[in-house]
Design a protein around this motif. Structure first.
Motif, mmCIF file in Angstrom:
data_model
loop_
_atom_site.group_PDB
_atom_site.id
_atom_site.type_symbol
_atom_site.label_atom_id
_atom_site.label_comp_id
_atom_site.label_asym_id
_atom_site.label_seq_id
_atom_site.Cartn_x
_atom_site.Cartn_y
_atom_site.Cartn_z
ATOM 1 N N GLN A 1 19.943 41.035 24.297
ATOM 2 C CA GLN A 1 18.874 41.309 23.513
ATOM 3 C C GLN A 1 17.773 41.924 23.382
ATOM 4 N N VAL A 2 17.611 41.939 24.487
ATOM 5 C CA VAL A 2 16.802 42.562 25.707
ATOM 6 C C VAL A 2 16.354 44.357 25.917
ATOM 7 N N ASN A 3 17.496 44.481 25.205
ATOM 8 C CA ASN A 3 17.605 46.510 25.934
ATOM 9 C C ASN A 3 17.672 46.306 23.850
ATOM 10 N N TYR A 4 16.595 47.321 24.197
ATOM 11 C CA TYR A 4 16.230 48.056 22.311
ATOM 12 C C TYR A 4 16.668 49.598 22.509
ATOM 13 N N HIS A 5 16.690 50.131 23.543
ATOM 14 C CA HIS A 5 16.913 51.243 24.181
ATOM 15 C C HIS A 5 18.759 51.234 23.404
ATOM 16 N N ALA A 6 19.613 50.607 23.466
ATOM 17 C CA ALA A 6 20.804 50.590 23.264
ATOM 18 C C ALA A 6 21.645 50.909 22.100
ATOM 19 N N ARG A 7 22.011 52.028 21.288
ATOM 20 C CA ARG A 7 22.750 52.736 20.405
ATOM 21 C C ARG A 7 23.831 51.464 19.589
ATOM 22 N N CYS A 8 24.472 50.775 20.731
ATOM 23 C CA CYS A 8 25.308 49.755 20.089
ATOM 24 C C CYS A 8 24.744 48.712 19.954
ATOM 25 N N TYR A 9 25.327 47.665 18.541
ATOM 26 C CA TYR A 9 24.515 46.586 19.144
ATOM 27 C C TYR A 9 25.141 45.092 19.271
ATOM 28 N N HIS A 10 26.405 45.638 19.801
ATOM 29 C CA HIS A 10 27.585 44.859 20.028
ATOM 30 C C HIS A 10 27.548 43.849 18.727
ATOM 31 N N LEU A 11 27.889 43.768 17.915
ATOM 32 C CA LEU A 11 27.994 42.723 16.823
ATOM 33 C C LEU A 11 29.617 42.478 16.732
ATOM 34 N N THR A 12 30.526 42.339 18.033
ATOM 35 C CA THR A 12 31.467 42.481 17.512
ATOM 36 C C THR A 12 31.903 41.726 19.088
ATOM 37 N N PRO A 13 32.886 40.864 19.321
ATOM 38 C CA PRO A 13 33.337 40.584 20.143
ATOM 39 C C PRO A 13 34.904 41.882 20.804
ATOM 40 N N PHE A 14 35.160 42.929 19.991
ATOM 41 C CA PHE A 14 35.752 43.576 20.518
ATOM 42 C C PHE A 14 34.968 44.725 21.698
ATOM 43 N N SER A 15 33.440 45.593 21.374
ATOM 44 C CA SER A 15 32.521 46.006 22.262
ATOM 45 C C SER A 15 32.011 45.699 23.177
ATOM 46 N N THR A 16 32.280 44.235 22.811
ATOM 47 C CA THR A 16 31.688 43.412 23.772
ATOM 48 C C THR A 16 32.967 43.122 24.991
ATOM 49 N N VAL A 17 33.955 43.086 24.947
ATOM 50 C CA VAL A 17 34.491 42.983 25.976
ATOM 51 C C VAL A 17 34.806 43.707 26.691
ATOM 52 N N ALA A 18 34.749 45.131 25.807
ATOM 53 C CA ALA A 18 34.774 46.122 26.942
ATOM 54 C C ALA A 18 33.675 46.789 27.454
ATOM 55 N N VAL A 19 32.528 46.521 27.021
ATOM 56 C CA VAL A 19 31.705 47.052 28.180
ATOM 57 C C VAL A 19 31.564 46.155 29.503
ATOM 58 N N MET A 20 31.741 44.705 29.155
ATOM 59 C CA MET A 20 31.663 43.533 29.940
ATOM 60 C C MET A 20 33.171 44.458 31.151
ATOM 61 N N TYR A 21 34.475 44.457 30.443
ATOM 62 C CA TYR A 21 34.466 45.210 31.853
ATOM 63 C C TYR A 21 34.355 46.244 32.221
ATOM 64 N N ALA A 22 33.985 47.010 31.769
ATOM 65 C CA ALA A 22 33.655 48.570 32.639
ATOM 66 C C ALA A 22 32.131 47.969 33.881
ATOM 67 N N ILE A 23 31.661 47.049 33.490
ATOM 68 C CA ILE A 23 29.965 46.282 33.936
ATOM 69 C C ILE A 23 30.948 45.938 35.325
ATOM 70 N N THR A 24 31.925 44.540 35.387
ATOM 71 C CA THR A 24 32.673 44.308 36.345
ATOM 72 C C THR A 24 33.440 45.198 37.081
ATOM 73 N N LYS A 25 34.085 46.509 36.811
ATOM 74 C CA LYS A 25 35.076 47.382 37.221
ATOM 75 C C LYS A 25 33.906 48.298 38.279
ATOM 76 N N ALA A 26 32.789 48.594 37.683
ATOM 77 C CA ALA A 26 31.244 49.466 38.718
ATOM 78 C C ALA A 26 31.077 48.522 39.083
ATOM 79 N N GLN A 27 30.683 46.886 39.769
ATOM 80 C CA GLN A 27 29.515 46.179 40.168
ATOM 81 C C GLN A 27 30.397 45.034 40.917
ATOM 82 N N GLY A 28 31.680 44.906 40.506
ATOM 83 C CA GLY A 28 32.008 43.187 40.785
ATOM 84 C C GLY A 28 32.353 42.559 39.884
#
Length: 419
Positions: free
Chosen positions: A123-150
């Protein structure tokens, strides 16, 4: 000196022996029979509304159903008396309600927190190109962040959210005690009661606003720049007081005063509560209309699950309707705080140890209406719904766990009844 005490006086039953007012109701007792009739002197307390003794019969069941004519346990209960070690139907009913309510609270406040974190970051990231309107892209990015930061990065700020909930409940209780604003609507309400009740919700949101802003910062700030040595559980209260008093670490000049956030915060709280309450009551009313009156008694879970399901539907509709207003409120609350968030596009930095890129929040909105117009002009209507896929994942997870808990407890209740 001769005693004036009659010869038949025994100290226990004299008053009721010859007194015509009490003779029929208070039979004489002798000292020898006092011990034998001691249990008849002990009377059960009256049924108190809301207590566990409340029954529709004339007698209180502690002694009427379990004590016989001579005080023996189970003398009048017969074969219907609950056997020791075997849970009764009422106990199973309470266990079912407690279990399914506990699952709902745990899912809503703990398991759903990663979805809340990612939704607010989108919501606060107005720079992002992907709006994540569907749960599929949401789960993929959440998994990438978790894999990198724990895994810990998805539960950041959870302690501060509990603190904000506590402050909200405390402020609501205090305001309702010292003002005529009703905390709950009476059975026969008027529009004056409704207006005062909604006003109480708005004032509560205004009181908790500085602490909500501090909790929002802890929720969306990236773990890469998070300092563990200076963080604590009560940082939310400290930062909230600093935001309220205008002291502490210097912020950017773009930081909006709290007076500019009072209207959107109160409006969001009142409208969300109104929508949630109306949808919840409507769902319960529809359930009562569609329920068959002549059907056989169903599972005890049916007395608990409809309320939880109605609350789930009400929260879902309220969050969907209020999503654009929530997006504007979060951007205004975070503006000028120099917060750095994770890149929600899921881009991996090659030279940064495989960790996701971080972005500063540098918005320059002048107020609430200007923020709404700027989002519509620069990002389109879809800009209001950035991170909507995370909301879908959140409520899908909540609903699935509610249904699974209901099915599991239904099987347990069935086994308990059969045994």
């Amino acid at each position: 000196m001769a005693s004036r005490r009659p010869d038949s006086f025994d100290g226990l039953g004299y008053r009721g022996r010859d007194d015509p007012l009490f003779g029929a109701n208070y039979p004489a007792r002798s000292a020898a029979g006092a011990q034998a009739e001691m249990h008849h002197w002990v009377t059960t307390p009256p049924d108190i509304p809301g207590s566990r003794n409340l029954h529709t019969g004339e007698r209180t069941p502690q002694f009427a159903d379990t004590l016989g004519d001579h005080g023996e346990y189970g003398a009048t209960a017969g074969l219907d008396a609950p056997q020791p070690g075997v849970p009764s139907g009422e106990q199973l009913n309470r266990f079912a309600g407690f279990g399914i309510g506990l699952v709902s609270l745990f899912t809503e406040n703990v398991l759903s927190h990663p979805c809340i974190v990612f939704r607010r970051q989108c919501q606060v990231n107005y720079h992002a190109r992907c709006y994540h309107l569907t749960p599929f892209s949401t789960v993929a990015v959440m998994y990438a962040i978790t894999k990198a930061q724990g895994v810990k990065c998805l539960w950041k700020g959870m302690g501060s959210t509990f603190i904000v909930h506590g402050i909200t409940l405390g402020a609501e209780g205090i305001l309702s005690e010292f003002t005529p604003l009703p905390r709950e609507l009476p059975h026969r309400w008027t529009w004056k009661h409704v207006g005062g009740h909604f006003l109480l919700k708005g004032l509560t949101a205004v009181v908790a606003l500085p602490f909500y802003c501090a909790s929002l910062i802890e929720t969306v700030q990236s773990e890469i720049v998070h300092d563990e040595s200076s963080s604590g559980l009560l940082d939310c209260i400290r930062e909230g007081m600093a935001r309220l008093l205008g002291v502490g670490a210097p912020h950017s000049r773009r930081l909006l005063p709290l007076s500019a956030l009072i209207l959107p915060a109160a409006l969001h709280a009142i409208l969300r509560y109104a929508i949630l309450s109306c949808v919840q009551r409507l769902a319960l009313w529809l359930h009562q209309r569609t329920k068959k009156q002549d059907a056989a008694p169903s599972n005890p879970l049916d007395s608990y699950f409809p309320e939880l399901a109605a609350a789930w539907v009400g929260s879902l509709v309220a969050d969907v309707v209020m999503f654009p207003l929530e997006t504007a409120l979060h951007r205004l609350s975070l503006q000028g705080t120099r917060t750095i968030i994770d890149a929600t596009d899921g881009v991996i930095a090659a030279g940064n140890g495989g960790s996701p890129l971080v972005l500063p929040v540098n918005t320059q909105y002048e107020g609430f209406s200007e923020c709404l117009h700027a989002i519509r002009r620069k990002e389109g209507v879809a800009g209001y719904y950035r991170g909507f896929g995370a909301l879908v994942v959140q409520y899908a997870l909540h609903g699935a766990l509610l249904a699974a808990a209901r099915t599991l407890l239904r099987l347990l209740l069935l086994e308990g009844k059969l045994s």
